[in-house]
Design an enzyme around this catalytic site. Structure first.
Site, PDB file in Angstrom:
ATOM      1  N   GLY A 130      -5.561  -3.858 -13.814  1.00  0.00           N
ATOM      2  CA  GLY A 130      -6.872  -3.259 -14.024  1.00  0.00           C
ATOM      3  C   GLY A 130      -7.867  -4.364 -14.292  1.00  0.00           C
ATOM      4  O   GLY A 130      -8.005  -4.839 -15.414  1.00  0.00           O
TER       5      GLY A 130
ATOM      6  N   CYS B 277      -2.991   8.840  -8.179  1.00  0.00           N
ATOM      7  CA  CYS B 277      -4.135   8.626  -7.300  1.00  0.00           C
ATOM      8  C   CYS B 277      -5.158   9.731  -7.527  1.00  0.00           C
ATOM      9  O   CYS B 277      -4.858  10.905  -7.314  1.00  0.00           O
ATOM     10  CB  CYS B 277      -3.744   8.612  -5.831  1.00  0.00           C
ATOM     11  SG  CYS B 277      -5.212   8.309  -4.810  1.00  0.00           S
TER      12      CYS B 277
ATOM     13  N   LYS C 298       0.854  -1.201   0.000  1.00  0.00           N
ATOM     14  CA  LYS C 298       0.000   0.000   0.000  1.00  0.00           C
ATOM     15  C   LYS C 298       0.889   1.250   0.000  1.00  0.00           C
ATOM     16  O   LYS C 298       1.974   1.237   0.578  1.00  0.00           O
ATOM     17  CB  LYS C 298      -0.851  -0.060   1.273  1.00  0.00           C
ATOM     18  CG  LYS C 298      -1.586   1.192   1.642  1.00  0.00           C
ATOM     19  CD  LYS C 298      -2.987   1.219   1.093  1.00  0.00           C
ATOM     20  CE  LYS C 298      -3.666   2.575   1.256  1.00  0.00           C
ATOM     21  NZ  LYS C 298      -4.354   3.006   0.043  1.00  0.00           N
TER      22      LYS C 298
ATOM     23  N   GLY D  14     -11.590  -3.005 -10.755  1.00  0.00           N
ATOM     24  CA  GLY D  14     -12.266  -4.295 -10.899  1.00  0.00           C
ATOM     25  C   GLY D  14     -12.547  -4.637 -12.358  1.00  0.00           C
ATOM     26  O   GLY D  14     -12.202  -3.865 -13.258  1.00  0.00           O
TER      27      GLY D  14
ATOM     28  N   ASN E  14      -3.894   2.845 -12.917  1.00  0.00           N
ATOM     29  CA  ASN E  14      -4.528   3.145 -11.644  1.00  0.00           C
ATOM     30  C   ASN E  14      -6.045   3.214 -11.894  1.00  0.00           C
ATOM     31  O   ASN E  14      -6.502   2.896 -12.988  1.00  0.00           O
ATOM     32  CB  ASN E  14      -3.974   4.463 -11.081  1.00  0.00           C
ATOM     33  CG  ASN E  14      -4.034   4.495  -9.556  1.00  0.00           C
ATOM     34  OD1 ASN E  14      -5.045   4.144  -8.964  1.00  0.00           O
ATOM     35  ND2 ASN E  14      -2.950   4.910  -8.926  1.00  0.00           N
TER      36      ASN E  14
HETATM   37  C1  LIG Z   1      -9.044   0.119  -2.069  1.00  0.00           C
HETATM   38  C2  LIG Z   1      -7.968   0.483  -3.066  1.00  0.00           C
HETATM   39  C3  LIG Z   1      -6.813   1.130  -2.627  1.00  0.00           C
HETATM   40  C4  LIG Z   1      -5.814   1.484  -3.532  1.00  0.00           C
HETATM   41  N1  LIG Z   1      -4.668   2.102  -3.074  1.00  0.00           N
HETATM   42  C5  LIG Z   1      -3.666   2.382  -3.929  1.00  0.00           C
HETATM   43  C6  LIG Z   1      -2.434   2.934  -3.457  1.00  0.00           C
HETATM   44  O1  LIG Z   1      -2.216   3.127  -2.254  1.00  0.00           O
HETATM   45  N2  LIG Z   1      -1.474   3.232  -4.381  1.00  0.00           N
HETATM   46  C7  LIG Z   1      -1.655   2.986  -5.732  1.00  0.00           C
HETATM   47  O2  LIG Z   1      -0.745   3.265  -6.523  1.00  0.00           O
HETATM   48  N3  LIG Z   1      -2.797   2.428  -6.197  1.00  0.00           N
HETATM   49  C8  LIG Z   1      -3.800   2.131  -5.342  1.00  0.00           C
HETATM   50  N4  LIG Z   1      -4.949   1.533  -5.814  1.00  0.00           N
HETATM   51  C9  LIG Z   1      -5.065   1.210  -7.257  1.00  0.00           C
HETATM   52  C10 LIG Z   1      -4.709  -0.255  -7.542  1.00  0.00           C
HETATM   53  O3  LIG Z   1      -3.375  -0.533  -7.178  1.00  0.00           O
HETATM   54  C11 LIG Z   1      -4.915  -0.597  -9.048  1.00  0.00           C
HETATM   55  O4  LIG Z   1      -4.100   0.244  -9.837  1.00  0.00           O
HETATM   56  C12 LIG Z   1      -6.360  -0.430  -9.502  1.00  0.00           C
HETATM   57  O5  LIG Z   1      -7.274  -0.776  -8.482  1.00  0.00           O
HETATM   58  C13 LIG Z   1      -6.683  -1.263 -10.755  1.00  0.00           C
HETATM   59  O6  LIG Z   1      -6.484  -2.646 -10.541  1.00  0.00           O
HETATM   60  P1  LIG Z   1      -7.694  -3.651 -10.091  1.00  0.00           P
HETATM   61  O7  LIG Z   1      -8.859  -3.375 -11.007  1.00  0.00           O
HETATM   62  O8  LIG Z   1      -7.126  -5.021 -10.231  1.00  0.00           O
HETATM   63  O9  LIG Z   1      -8.029  -3.292  -8.674  1.00  0.00           O
HETATM   64  C14 LIG Z   1      -5.964   1.179  -4.919  1.00  0.00           C
HETATM   65  C15 LIG Z   1      -7.124   0.500  -5.358  1.00  0.00           C
HETATM   66  C16 LIG Z   1      -8.115   0.135  -4.459  1.00  0.00           C
HETATM   67  C17 LIG Z   1      -9.329  -0.594  -4.964  1.00  0.00           C
END
Ligand SMILES: Cc1cc2nc3c(=O)[nH]c(=O)nc-3n(C[C@H](O)[C@H](O)[C@H](O)COP(=O)(O)O)c2cc1C
Length: 300
Positions: A241, A128, A44, A215, A190
């Site tokens: 992603g 972010c 994180k 998601g 992201n």
């Molecule tokens: C609850 C949550 C917290 C996240 N926190 C961070 C973070 O601290 N730093 C970051 O670079 N991306 C953060 N992300 C983005 C994820 O790392 C990722 O890039 C994004 O969710 C897309 O991937 P996914 O669809 O598999 O979740 C966060 C995503 C979620 C859902």
């Protein structure tokens, strides 16, 4: 069959890591997944000082995914170094530390602090959408993205992965900018900025009004962006992603990613990362691929 990949000089035993913010610092998931089975754990985001994050509610469900506006809540680099690095070091996996900040100085302070720590790679979150100052401000302007890359590279001892935002008109411009700034790799995507309204409360579902959508719903957008970036720059790409299965992960590899991150799917199935590793191995066996690089970017 060889599942090893080398990303910016760092060898992972397989191409699967965790998407930052969806796996804590590993400890929360260690009872579900053998961390030794994952190529790398991406932690994180951590800042120079503790951040409280945004007011609640800060997560909501959406079709095929979720929205969050957590706002990068984190305990700060001191606690992270003392508590999280020693925990992760007990496992045979690479450690990727995701770094966040509000100003260039904030990012550099964390990167400098990590220079003498036993971690393998740094991922710089300039994407972010839930933090007002900094963060996304660097991720939506090519000049700012290049400058912050140069700045962190001056302090970094580990390879630097720049994490790109999909909330831009042309993601290849951002990828080229961080490549020009000296990045060693890129990761994308992201979350996409979204909004949800609770019609009964007649109010926003998230206190922050907007939040990042993640998601399965965002996967086609992410695959398209990975493909575009793979054709625009020569740095290795960590694709993410919406990955929820090995088949999803393989799409990213075929589109040009050298490795993949699994994010939101961890909340649905905490075993998913190890399952993705197994599924990639099965695919390689079925189609006769000897190594991961044989499938990276072969769909042109
Ligand atoms: C609850 C949550 C917290 C996240 N926190 C961070 C973070 O601290 N730093 C970051 O670079 N991306 C953060 N992300 C983005 C994820 O790392 C990722 O890039 C994004 O969710 C897309 O991937 P996914 O669809 O598999 O979740 C966060 C995503 C979620 C859902």
């Amino acid at each position: 069959m060889d599942t090893r990949v080398t990303i910016a000089g760092v060898e992972w035993k397989n191409p699967v890591t965790t998407a930052s913010g969806t796996f804590g610092s590993g400890a929360e998931f260690a009872e579900f997944v053998d961390l030794n089975e994952i190529g790398a754990v991406t932690t994180k985001g951590v800042a120079n000082v503790p951040w409280p994050g945004n007011p609640t509610p800060r997560v909501a469900e959406t079709y095929g995914g979720m929205m969050n506006a957590v706002g990068l809540q984190n305990p700060g680099i001191d606690v992270f170094c003392k508590r999280d690095i020693p925990f992760l070091r007990k496992y045979d996996t690479k450690i990727i530390v995701n770094v966040c900040g509000r100003t260039t100085e904030d990012y550099c302070e964390v990167v400098e602090r990590l220079a003498n720590e036993d971690v393998d790679m740094l991922e710089i979150n300039i994407s972010c959408p839930n933090v007002k100052e900094g963060g996304i401000a660097f991720g939506q302007n090519p000049k700012a993205a290049e400058d912050i890359t140069k700045a962190v590279k001056r302090y970094a001892k580990q390879p630097v992965i720049m994490k790109l935002s999909p909330n831009v008109t042309d993601i290849t411009e951002m990828a080229k900018a961080v490549e020009a700034g000296g990045a060693d790799a890129v990761s994308l995507i992201n979350t996409l900025t979204g909004m949800k309204i609770d019609i009964h409360k007649k109010a926003f579902a998230l206190a922050n009004k907007t939040g990042g959508v993640s998601g399965p719903a965002i996967k086609p957008i992410a695959v398209r962006m990975v493909y575009q970036v793979a054709n625009a720059i020569s740095l290795p790409i960590i694709g993410m992603g919406g990955i929820a299965t090995a088949d999803d992960a393989i799409e990213f590899l075929l589109a040009g990613a050298s490795a993949v991150s699994v994010g939101t799917a961890n909340f649905v199935n905490p075993h998913v990362t190890a399952e993705v590793v197994k599924g990639i191995e099965k695919y390689m066996e079925t189609y006769g691929f000897d190594q991961i690089s044989d499938l990276v970017g072969i769909v042109k």
